[in-house]
Design an enzyme around this catalytic site. Structure first.
Site, short mmCIF file in Angstrom:
data_model
loop_
_atom_site.label_atom_id
_atom_site.label_comp_id
_atom_site.label_asym_id
_atom_site.label_seq_id
_atom_site.Cartn_x
_atom_site.Cartn_y
_atom_site.Cartn_z
N ASP A 136 0.71 -1.21 0.11
CA ASP A 136 0.25 0.00 -0.23
C ASP A 136 1.11 0.87 0.12
O ASP A 136 2.07 1.42 0.33
CB ASP A 136 -0.58 0.26 1.57
CG ASP A 136 -1.73 1.24 1.04
OD1 ASP A 136 -2.77 1.18 0.43
OD2 ASP A 136 -1.32 1.36 2.26
N ASP A 140 -0.21 4.88 0.95
CA ASP A 140 -0.15 6.13 1.78
C ASP A 140 -0.40 5.16 3.60
O ASP A 140 -0.97 4.20 3.48
CB ASP A 140 -0.86 6.88 1.99
CG ASP A 140 -1.56 7.83 2.60
OD1 ASP A 140 -0.88 8.48 3.19
OD2 ASP A 140 -2.83 8.82 2.77
N GLY A 186 -6.94 5.37 4.17
CA GLY A 186 -6.75 3.51 3.26
C GLY A 186 -8.17 3.97 2.51
O GLY A 186 -8.69 2.44 1.54
N ARG A 234 -11.79 8.51 -2.09
CA ARG A 234 -12.01 9.64 -2.40
C ARG A 234 -13.95 9.86 -2.23
O ARG A 234 -14.09 10.59 -1.06
CB ARG A 234 -11.48 9.72 -3.52
CG ARG A 234 -11.25 11.83 -3.62
CD ARG A 234 -11.08 12.55 -5.37
NE ARG A 234 -9.47 12.12 -5.35
CZ ARG A 234 -9.64 11.88 -6.53
NH1 ARG A 234 -10.52 12.82 -7.25
NH2 ARG A 234 -8.39 12.08 -7.01
N SER A 270 -4.92 5.34 -4.34
CA SER A 270 -5.17 6.43 -4.84
C SER A 270 -5.10 7.35 -6.30
O SER A 270 -4.39 6.30 -6.52
CB SER A 270 -3.78 7.38 -4.03
OG SER A 270 -3.55 8.55 -4.89
N ASN A 285 -3.49 9.43 -7.48
CA ASN A 285 -2.44 10.28 -7.79
C ASN A 285 -1.18 9.53 -7.19
O ASN A 285 -0.49 9.74 -7.05
CB ASN A 285 -2.21 11.56 -6.93
CG ASN A 285 -3.82 12.68 -6.77
OD1 ASN A 285 -3.85 12.95 -8.12
ND2 ASN A 285 -4.44 11.97 -6.45
N ASP A 310 -1.65 -0.03 6.10
CA ASP A 310 -1.85 0.12 7.20
C ASP A 310 -3.22 0.16 7.45
O ASP A 310 -3.49 0.87 9.25
CB ASP A 310 -1.16 1.61 7.80
CG ASP A 310 -2.29 2.56 5.86
OD1 ASP A 310 -2.07 2.26 4.99
OD2 ASP A 310 -2.31 3.15 6.96
P1 B16 Z 1 -7.23 9.74 -4.58
P2 B16 Z 1 -3.71 3.51 -0.21
C1 B16 Z 1 -5.37 6.45 -0.09
O1 B16 Z 1 -3.82 5.50 -0.42
C2 B16 Z 1 -5.29 7.21 0.93
O2 B16 Z 1 -5.52 6.62 2.41
C3 B16 Z 1 -6.84 7.60 1.30
O3 B16 Z 1 -6.58 8.75 1.95
C4 B16 Z 1 -7.82 8.44 0.01
O4 B16 Z 1 -8.59 8.21 0.18
C5 B16 Z 1 -6.98 7.12 -1.22
O5 B16 Z 1 -5.74 6.41 -1.44
C6 B16 Z 1 -7.85 7.48 -2.22
O6 B16 Z 1 -6.26 9.02 -2.33
O7 B16 Z 1 -7.90 11.07 -3.58
O8 B16 Z 1 -5.62 11.20 -4.74
O9 B16 Z 1 -7.16 9.39 -5.34
O10 B16 Z 1 -3.56 3.91 1.62
O11 B16 Z 1 -4.43 3.41 -0.52
O12 B16 Z 1 -2.18 4.77 -0.74
MG MG Z 2 -2.39 2.97 2.76
#
Ligand code: B16
Ligand code: MG
Length: 218
Positions: free
Chosen positions: A9, A11, A46, A49, A114, A116, A168
């Protein structure tokens, strides 16, 4: 078990973009006149959005075009903050573990909710250490559905039984187990105690530690 691939993962595992997500959601919430605290943000760990926005709105239902506009506004704030990310933002233990896995011939992937993730990987300068990226564009159903991790294993061309996930978030551990993969949970047992092995974070964690921790579990 014969580990041939590790799916990380992003974030909360490789880097901590949670603070930037928090500041962006908080800015949006402030503009909407909705209270939003760091504790509230913990529930977004995790989470996709859209689900994050639904949680922020605390059950308020808005027309779809407004939902889309709010998600875009928050993402704009978040993307602005990504310029701050450098290789120094890799969490402790990540750099040596990625080096060790490369030397050991273990394949690596990212399985992140994400949209991003590609940009974050680029800014962390770990593109050469990662063999595949499954991200928020890869599958429809978010974690805890197994889809993202199955997709990542497919990108590595490995059977799920030979992949381990490092997560996490509780929903991420659920997703790994739903994909019939072993899960390493990072963080407090209250959050990831259902994983097959738990470490506080990746500091000083080696491949041997991962193998031994998974073998220690019945
Ligand atoms: P985005 P992970 C997740 O990342 C984040 O923990 C979560 O807070 C976020 O809303 C989600 O990605 C979507 O991200 O808005 O940038 O598309 O933990 O899956 O790496
Ligand atoms: Mg995460």
């Amino acid at each position: 078990m014969n580990i041939r691939g590790i799916i990380f993962d992003l974030d909360g595992v490789l880097t901590d973009t949670a603070e930037y997500h928090f500041l962006s959601w908080q800015r949006l919430a402030h503009e909407l006149g909705i209270p939003f605290t760091r504790d509230d943000n913990e529930h977004l760990r995790g989470v996709s959005r859209r689900q994050s926005l639904e949680l922020l709105l605390k059950g308020r239902v808005l027309p779809e075009d407004q939902m889309q506009a709010l998600m875009e506004r928050k993402n704009g704030y978040y993307v602005e903050s990504l310029v701050n990310i450098t290789p120094d933002d890799l969490l402790p233990g990540v750099r040596p573990l990625l080096d060790e896995l490369r030397t050991a011939g273990i394949q690596t992937a990212i399985g992140s909710a994400s949209k991003n993730a590609q940009e974050v990987v680029r800014r962390l300068e770990i593109g050469a250490d990662i063999d595949a990226i499954a991200d928020g564009y890869s599958v429809i159903r978010p974690k805890p559905a197994p889809d993202l991790f199955v997709y990542a294993a497919g990108m590595l061309r490995l059977p799920v039984a030979e992949c381990v996930v490092v997560e996490d978030a509780a929903a991420g551990v659920d997703a790994a187990q739903a994909a019939a993969m072993k899960a390493i949970g990072l963080g407090p047992v209250e959050r990831v105690g259902h994983a097959d092995a738990v470490f506080p974070d990746l500091s000083n964690v080696t491949l041997k530690d991962i193998v031994e921790a998974l073998e220690a579990r019945p």
